[in-house]
Design a protein around this motif. Sequence first.
Motif, PDB file in Angstrom:
ATOM      1  N   ALA A  86      46.179  88.695 -25.812  1.00 51.60           N
ATOM      2  CA  ALA A  86      47.294  88.528 -26.753  1.00 51.60           C
ATOM      3  C   ALA A  86      48.626  88.517 -26.017  1.00 51.60           C
ATOM      4  N   LEU A  87      48.742  89.362 -24.998  1.00 52.09           N
ATOM      5  CA  LEU A  87      49.970  89.422 -24.198  1.00 52.09           C
ATOM      6  C   LEU A  87      50.197  88.117 -23.445  1.00 52.09           C
ATOM      7  N   ILE A  88      49.127  87.574 -22.868  1.00 55.05           N
ATOM      8  CA  ILE A  88      49.239  86.322 -22.117  1.00 55.05           C
ATOM      9  C   ILE A  88      49.609  85.158 -23.043  1.00 55.05           C
ATOM     10  N   VAL A  89      48.939  85.102 -24.187  1.00 50.80           N
ATOM     11  CA  VAL A  89      49.211  84.020 -25.144  1.00 50.80           C
ATOM     12  C   VAL A  89      50.642  84.108 -25.667  1.00 50.80           C
ATOM     13  N   SER A  90      51.076  85.328 -25.997  1.00 56.31           N
ATOM     14  CA  SER A  90      52.438  85.488 -26.529  1.00 56.31           C
ATOM     15  C   SER A  90      53.494  85.130 -25.489  1.00 56.31           C
ATOM     16  N   GLY A  91      53.162  85.317 -24.209  1.00 59.46           N
ATOM     17  CA  GLY A  91      54.104  85.005 -23.145  1.00 59.46           C
ATOM     18  C   GLY A  91      54.104  83.554 -22.720  1.00 59.46           C
ATOM     19  N   TRP A  92      53.235  82.739 -23.346  1.00 63.10           N
ATOM     20  CA  TRP A  92      53.174  81.324 -22.999  1.00 63.10           C
ATOM     21  C   TRP A  92      54.233  80.561 -23.803  1.00 63.10           C
ATOM     22  N   GLN A  93      55.312  80.194 -23.145  1.00 65.23           N
ATOM     23  CA  GLN A  93      56.417  79.466 -23.758  1.00 65.23           C
ATOM     24  C   GLN A  93      56.910  80.126 -25.055  1.00 65.23           C
ATOM     25  N   PRO A  94      57.330  81.379 -24.981  1.00 60.37           N
ATOM     26  CA  PRO A  94      57.873  82.038 -26.179  1.00 60.37           C
ATOM     27  C   PRO A  94      59.181  81.385 -26.618  1.00 60.37           C
ATOM     28  N   VAL A  95      59.558  81.615 -27.859  1.00 65.18           N
ATOM     29  CA  VAL A  95      60.793  81.029 -28.388  1.00 65.18           C
ATOM     30  C   VAL A  95      62.000  81.490 -27.584  1.00 65.18           C
ATOM     31  N   ASP A  96      62.008  82.771 -27.218  1.00 65.38           N
ATOM     32  CA  ASP A  96      63.122  83.330 -26.447  1.00 65.38           C
ATOM     33  C   ASP A  96      62.540  84.232 -25.361  1.00 65.38           C
ATOM     34  N   ARG A  97      62.596  83.771 -24.110  1.00 64.60           N
ATOM     35  CA  ARG A  97      61.978  84.523 -23.019  1.00 64.60           C
ATOM     36  C   ARG A  97      62.614  85.894 -22.842  1.00 64.60           C
ATOM     37  N   GLN A  98      63.946  85.999 -22.970  1.00 61.92           N
ATOM     38  CA  GLN A  98      64.608  87.287 -22.807  1.00 61.92           C
ATOM     39  C   GLN A  98      64.138  88.283 -23.865  1.00 61.92           C
ATOM     40  N   TRP A 127      41.682 103.362 -30.906  1.00 63.85           N
ATOM     41  CA  TRP A 127      42.013 102.229 -30.053  1.00 63.85           C
ATOM     42  C   TRP A 127      42.073 100.935 -30.858  1.00 63.85           C
ATOM     43  N   ILE A 128      41.152 100.752 -31.792  1.00 58.67           N
ATOM     44  CA  ILE A 128      41.158  99.559 -32.642  1.00 58.67           C
ATOM     45  C   ILE A 128      42.459  99.470 -33.415  1.00 58.67           C
ATOM     46  N   MET A 129      42.905 100.602 -33.967  1.00 57.37           N
ATOM     47  CA  MET A 129      44.129 100.614 -34.769  1.00 57.37           C
ATOM     48  C   MET A 129      45.355 100.345 -33.903  1.00 57.37           C
ATOM     49  N   VAL A 130      45.408 100.972 -32.744  1.00 57.43           N
ATOM     50  CA  VAL A 130      46.554 100.788 -31.853  1.00 57.43           C
ATOM     51  C   VAL A 130      46.646  99.346 -31.375  1.00 57.43           C
ATOM     52  N   ILE A 131      45.521  98.784 -30.943  1.00 51.31           N
ATOM     53  CA  ILE A 131      45.543  97.424 -30.406  1.00 51.31           C
ATOM     54  C   ILE A 131      45.778  96.397 -31.505  1.00 51.31           C
ATOM     55  N   ALA A 132      45.303  96.665 -32.717  1.00 49.97           N
ATOM     56  CA  ALA A 132      45.600  95.781 -33.849  1.00 49.97           C
ATOM     57  C   ALA A 132      47.110  95.719 -34.086  1.00 49.97           C
ATOM     58  N   PHE A 133      47.765  96.889 -34.020  1.00 49.97           N
ATOM     59  CA  PHE A 133      49.216  96.910 -34.192  1.00 49.97           C
ATOM     60  C   PHE A 133      49.911  96.144 -33.066  1.00 49.97           C
ATOM     61  N   LEU A 134      49.478  96.369 -31.822  1.00 46.81           N
ATOM     62  CA  LEU A 134      50.121  95.713 -30.684  1.00 46.81           C
ATOM     63  C   LEU A 134      49.948  94.201 -30.732  1.00 46.81           C
ATOM     64  N   CYS A 135      48.819  93.729 -31.255  1.00 44.27           N
ATOM     65  CA  CYS A 135      48.616  92.286 -31.402  1.00 44.27           C
ATOM     66  C   CYS A 135      49.590  91.710 -32.435  1.00 44.27           C
ATOM     67  N   LEU A 136      49.819  92.448 -33.516  1.00 45.20           N
ATOM     68  CA  LEU A 136      50.824  92.026 -34.498  1.00 45.20           C
ATOM     69  C   LEU A 136      52.205  91.965 -33.848  1.00 45.20           C
ATOM     70  N   HIS A 137      52.491  92.961 -33.018  1.00 40.60           N
ATOM     71  CA  HIS A 137      53.778  93.000 -32.311  1.00 40.60           C
ATOM     72  C   HIS A 137      53.931  91.800 -31.380  1.00 40.60           C
ATOM     73  N   GLU A 138      52.855  91.413 -30.709  1.00 40.57           N
ATOM     74  CA  GLU A 138      52.927  90.290 -29.775  1.00 40.57           C
ATOM     75  C   GLU A 138      53.238  88.980 -30.498  1.00 40.57           C
ATOM     76  N   VAL A 139      52.771  88.848 -31.728  1.00 38.27           N
ATOM     77  CA  VAL A 139      53.131  87.659 -32.520  1.00 38.27           C
ATOM     78  C   VAL A 139      54.650  87.623 -32.702  1.00 38.27           C
ATOM     79  N   GLY A 140      55.228  88.789 -33.022  1.00 39.53           N
ATOM     80  CA  GLY A 140      56.673  88.866 -33.192  1.00 39.53           C
ATOM     81  C   GLY A 140      57.438  88.597 -31.911  1.00 39.53           C
ATOM     82  N   THR A 141      56.894  89.027 -30.776  1.00 37.31           N
ATOM     83  CA  THR A 141      57.589  88.792 -29.507  1.00 37.31           C
ATOM     84  C   THR A 141      57.560  87.314 -29.116  1.00 37.31           C
TER      85      THR A 141
END
Length: 216
Positions: free
Chosen positions: A18-30, A60-74
């Motif tokens: 999820a981190l790699i995908v979210s970092g692929w050409q994000p809308v705003d890199r900063q 762990w499932i709950m924490v990573i589910a939240f972080l994946c939602l966060h990565e969409v926002g990033t």
Amino acid sequence: MSTRTTGVGYLHCILLLALIVSGWQPVDRQTWLIENILILIGAMAVWCSRQHFYWSRRSWIMVIAFLCLHEVGTHFTYPQVPYNEAIHLISGMDLNAAFGWERNQYDRFVHLAYGLLFSLPLREIVSQKCELKGAWASLIAWSLVLSTSMLYELMEWLGAAYVGGGDSAFVGAQGDFWDAQKDMAVAAAGSLVVLMCRGHALRDKVLALRGRLTAN
């Protein structure tokens, strides 16, 4: 690895993906970099404390589910996440129009998800490290959700003031004067719901066990 943590490595891989995908050409890199600083700090803290504490698989499932939602926002930046377009494409429903929303609500949803998904992992830490049980453990976990939400909003304020040049759009407030208070409120509400449901479920199990013991 115990049965409570079996499969956690796969969950870590999901988060890394999820981190790699979210970092692929994000809308705003900063923005992507700034939003992921806390993820890096949290990952380092978990790694350094792994010999003293390790979450259960459920946590762990709950924490990573939240972080994946966060990565969409990033990736999109929170004010530009196209959730309404996605829902309309899948179901034909205009969610914003249905509820009369004039702003992008994804950031509010993620703050709600923080309360829903982080309360039990925080309670698990309290139960194991502080040896608190029952209502006291839930109260401390709820307080931690409130306090960490406040700290995040303070960091957003500092970021907007000193990095974003005083522009509230830098933190995705979208012109809402009460954005910080509403974010903290939905996180607190989500946490309260989860902890109360857990308390009721535990009480029902205790009563059922007591009934079986009495019957025997």
